[in-house]
Design a protein around this motif. Structure first.
Motif, mmCIF file in Angstrom:
data_model
loop_
_atom_site.group_PDB
_atom_site.id
_atom_site.type_symbol
_atom_site.label_atom_id
_atom_site.label_comp_id
_atom_site.label_asym_id
_atom_site.label_seq_id
_atom_site.Cartn_x
_atom_site.Cartn_y
_atom_site.Cartn_z
ATOM 1 N N SER A 1 0.824 -1.206 0.000
ATOM 2 C CA SER A 1 0.000 0.000 0.000
ATOM 3 C C SER A 1 0.857 1.254 0.000
ATOM 4 O O SER A 1 0.536 2.235 -0.678
ATOM 5 C CB SER A 1 -0.930 -0.003 1.214
ATOM 6 O OG SER A 1 -1.692 1.184 1.268
ATOM 7 N N VAL A 2 1.962 1.223 0.739
ATOM 8 C CA VAL A 2 2.860 2.391 0.782
ATOM 9 C C VAL A 2 3.497 2.609 -0.585
ATOM 10 O O VAL A 2 3.562 3.744 -1.079
ATOM 11 C CB VAL A 2 3.947 2.217 1.853
ATOM 12 C CG1 VAL A 2 4.953 3.368 1.789
ATOM 13 C CG2 VAL A 2 3.319 2.157 3.242
ATOM 14 N N ARG A 3 3.960 1.535 -1.206
ATOM 15 C CA ARG A 3 4.575 1.673 -2.533
ATOM 16 C C ARG A 3 3.594 2.280 -3.520
ATOM 17 O O ARG A 3 3.936 3.218 -4.260
ATOM 18 C CB ARG A 3 5.045 0.301 -3.039
ATOM 19 C CG ARG A 3 5.580 0.343 -4.478
ATOM 20 C CD ARG A 3 5.995 -1.038 -4.965
ATOM 21 N NE ARG A 3 4.934 -2.018 -4.881
ATOM 22 C CZ ARG A 3 3.929 -2.112 -5.754
ATOM 23 N NH1 ARG A 3 3.849 -1.247 -6.776
ATOM 24 N NH2 ARG A 3 3.006 -3.039 -5.625
ATOM 25 N N GLU A 4 2.377 1.766 -3.550
ATOM 26 C CA GLU A 4 1.373 2.294 -4.469
ATOM 27 C C GLU A 4 1.040 3.746 -4.146
ATOM 28 O O GLU A 4 0.832 4.560 -5.055
ATOM 29 C CB GLU A 4 0.115 1.430 -4.406
ATOM 30 C CG GLU A 4 0.324 0.016 -4.930
ATOM 31 C CD GLU A 4 -0.891 -0.871 -4.734
ATOM 32 O OE1 GLU A 4 -1.817 -0.453 -4.001
ATOM 33 O OE2 GLU A 4 -0.914 -1.978 -5.312
ATOM 34 N N SER A 5 1.001 4.073 -2.869
ATOM 35 C CA SER A 5 0.692 5.448 -2.463
ATOM 36 C C SER A 5 1.801 6.402 -2.881
ATOM 37 O O SER A 5 1.538 7.504 -3.380
ATOM 38 C CB SER A 5 0.488 5.512 -0.946
ATOM 39 O OG SER A 5 -0.619 4.746 -0.542
ATOM 40 N N VAL A 6 3.038 6.004 -2.665
ATOM 41 C CA VAL A 6 4.181 6.837 -3.056
ATOM 42 C C VAL A 6 4.150 7.102 -4.555
ATOM 43 O O VAL A 6 4.345 8.246 -5.008
ATOM 44 C CB VAL A 6 5.499 6.149 -2.646
ATOM 45 C CG1 VAL A 6 6.702 6.815 -3.326
ATOM 46 C CG2 VAL A 6 5.680 6.188 -1.134
ATOM 47 N N GLU A 7 3.898 6.059 -5.329
ATOM 48 C CA GLU A 7 3.836 6.212 -6.787
ATOM 49 C C GLU A 7 2.698 7.140 -7.189
ATOM 50 O O GLU A 7 2.861 7.992 -8.077
ATOM 51 C CB GLU A 7 3.669 4.843 -7.444
ATOM 52 C CG GLU A 7 4.891 3.945 -7.290
ATOM 53 C CD GLU A 7 4.657 2.535 -7.801
ATOM 54 O OE1 GLU A 7 3.490 2.212 -8.145
ATOM 55 O OE2 GLU A 7 5.615 1.744 -7.842
ATOM 56 N N MET A 8 1.545 6.994 -6.553
ATOM 57 C CA MET A 8 0.376 7.815 -6.866
ATOM 58 C C MET A 8 0.640 9.282 -6.539
ATOM 59 O O MET A 8 0.348 10.187 -7.338
ATOM 60 C CB MET A 8 -0.837 7.312 -6.082
ATOM 61 C CG MET A 8 -2.122 8.075 -6.353
ATOM 62 S SD MET A 8 -2.862 7.661 -7.951
ATOM 63 C CE MET A 8 -3.365 5.968 -7.629
ATOM 64 N N ILE A 9 1.184 9.529 -5.371
ATOM 65 C CA ILE A 9 1.442 10.912 -4.938
ATOM 66 C C ILE A 9 2.445 11.592 -5.872
ATOM 67 O O ILE A 9 2.220 12.728 -6.318
ATOM 68 C CB ILE A 9 1.959 10.912 -3.486
ATOM 69 C CG1 ILE A 9 0.831 10.487 -2.531
ATOM 70 C CG2 ILE A 9 2.493 12.292 -3.097
ATOM 71 C CD1 ILE A 9 1.305 10.159 -1.129
ATOM 72 N N ARG A 10 3.516 10.915 -6.180
ATOM 73 C CA ARG A 10 4.542 11.504 -7.051
ATOM 74 C C ARG A 10 4.013 11.718 -8.463
ATOM 75 O O ARG A 10 4.327 12.725 -9.099
ATOM 76 C CB ARG A 10 5.782 10.606 -7.059
ATOM 77 C CG ARG A 10 6.568 10.658 -5.750
ATOM 78 C CD ARG A 10 7.728 9.689 -5.741
ATOM 79 N NE ARG A 10 8.535 9.841 -4.526
ATOM 80 C CZ ARG A 10 9.422 8.958 -4.097
ATOM 81 N NH1 ARG A 10 9.627 7.832 -4.790
ATOM 82 N NH2 ARG A 10 10.105 9.178 -2.988
ATOM 83 N N ALA A 11 3.207 10.773 -8.952
ATOM 84 C CA ALA A 11 2.668 10.891 -10.309
ATOM 85 C C ALA A 11 1.752 12.090 -10.451
ATOM 86 O O ALA A 11 1.574 12.616 -11.553
ATOM 87 C CB ALA A 11 1.927 9.615 -10.689
ATOM 88 N N HIS A 12 1.190 12.549 -9.336
ATOM 89 C CA HIS A 12 0.249 13.672 -9.386
ATOM 90 C C HIS A 12 0.831 14.955 -8.810
ATOM 91 O O HIS A 12 0.097 15.888 -8.484
ATOM 92 C CB HIS A 12 -1.056 13.301 -8.683
ATOM 93 C CG HIS A 12 -1.877 12.300 -9.438
ATOM 94 N ND1 HIS A 12 -1.620 10.947 -9.406
ATOM 95 C CD2 HIS A 12 -2.943 12.458 -10.280
ATOM 96 C CE1 HIS A 12 -2.499 10.316 -10.180
ATOM 97 N NE2 HIS A 12 -3.305 11.207 -10.721
ATOM 98 N N GLY A 13 2.154 14.984 -8.668
ATOM 99 C CA GLY A 13 2.813 16.240 -8.322
ATOM 100 C C GLY A 13 3.067 16.502 -6.852
ATOM 101 O O GLY A 13 3.519 17.590 -6.486
ATOM 102 N N GLY A 14 2.794 15.530 -5.986
ATOM 103 C CA GLY A 14 3.049 15.712 -4.559
ATOM 104 C C GLY A 14 4.366 15.089 -4.142
ATOM 105 O O GLY A 14 5.009 14.362 -4.901
#
Length: 233
Positions: free
Chosen positions: A140-153
């Motif tokens: 879940s952390v890996r997916e969250s990190v990828e999601m956040i970075r992909a959207h500019g956070g």
């Protein structure tokens, strides 16, 4: 918050989780195939009163970490599904403490109509703290990190309810690091837990009426910690 107050916060949380039926003792088989003498299921914080109280613990823990310079954050992110209610409730608790921050969460599948996309809530921006219940395998952390970075956070930390302080692997093969330690090492993100397994043991040693009724489990939890526990040094 002083060290003494932090200890009391952790102790208060464990008492709360047990009284709410979220922290249970018995025989439970974990996803790793281990026979555990205790079980923590944050999904059982399932009414307004207990969710609100849980969010207060999250907010106090996060604000204490910020106050001591361990993290700076601009918004919260809750990974589907448990993280959705946890992040939104924590945002409400923070606002009550005059720390109003936006939050967002994801869909499991992208929506192709209406507003579309996989994110719901505030636009991803700035320093983002991921809010979840526990860290098991770190997926879940890996997916969250990828999601956040992909959207500019920029992901800057992970906030969870309980650190099992348990090394990875299965019942027979045990790795050196816990899931929390692996996340911290792999992603360079600090993980802030309201409480950990050591606090569960402290609760069982407390001599309270509730702890006395659980006396048969104290040795079993200690043995489990000895066998699978990660070093905290």
């Amino acid at each position: 918050m002083t060290q003494e107050l932090r200890r009391e916060l952790r102790a208060e949380f464990i008492r709360f989780a047990h009284s709410a039926g979220v922290l249970r003792f018995g025989e439970f088989t974990t996803k790793a195939g281990r026979l555990s003498p205790y079980f923590f299921n944050a999904g059982l914080f399932n009414d307004g009163a207990t969710l609100g109280a849980l969010a207060e613990f999250y907010a106090r823990t996060l604000l204490d970490a910020e106050r001591h310079g361990h993290v700076r954050f601009d918004m919260l992110y809750g990974p589907a599904y448990k993280g959705i209610t946890l992040a939104s409730a924590t945002a409400v608790a923070l606002a009550r403490k005059e720390r109003n921050v936006p939050f967002a969460f994801n869909r499991k599948e992208a929506k192709d109509h209406g507003e579309g996309g996989v994110l719901i809530g505030a636009p991803m921006r700035g320093r983002v703290v991921i809010v979840d219940d526990v860290i098991s395998a770190g997926t879940s952390v890996r997916e969250s990190v990828e999601m956040i970075r992909a959207h500019g956070g920029e992901p800057v930390g992970v906030l969870i309810a309980l650190d099992r302080q348990e090394r990875g692997g299965n019942a027979e093969n045990v790795s050196e690091l816990s899931a929390v330690q692996e996340v911290e090492q792999k992603y360079g993100l600090p993980v802030f837990a309201i409480a950990g397994l050591d606090d569960v043991l402290t609760f069982l040693d407390s001599g309270s009426e509730a702890a006395s009724a659980l006396a048969p489990y104290r040795q079993r939890v200690a043995e489990y910690r000895m066998r699978y526990g990660a070093s905290t040094s």
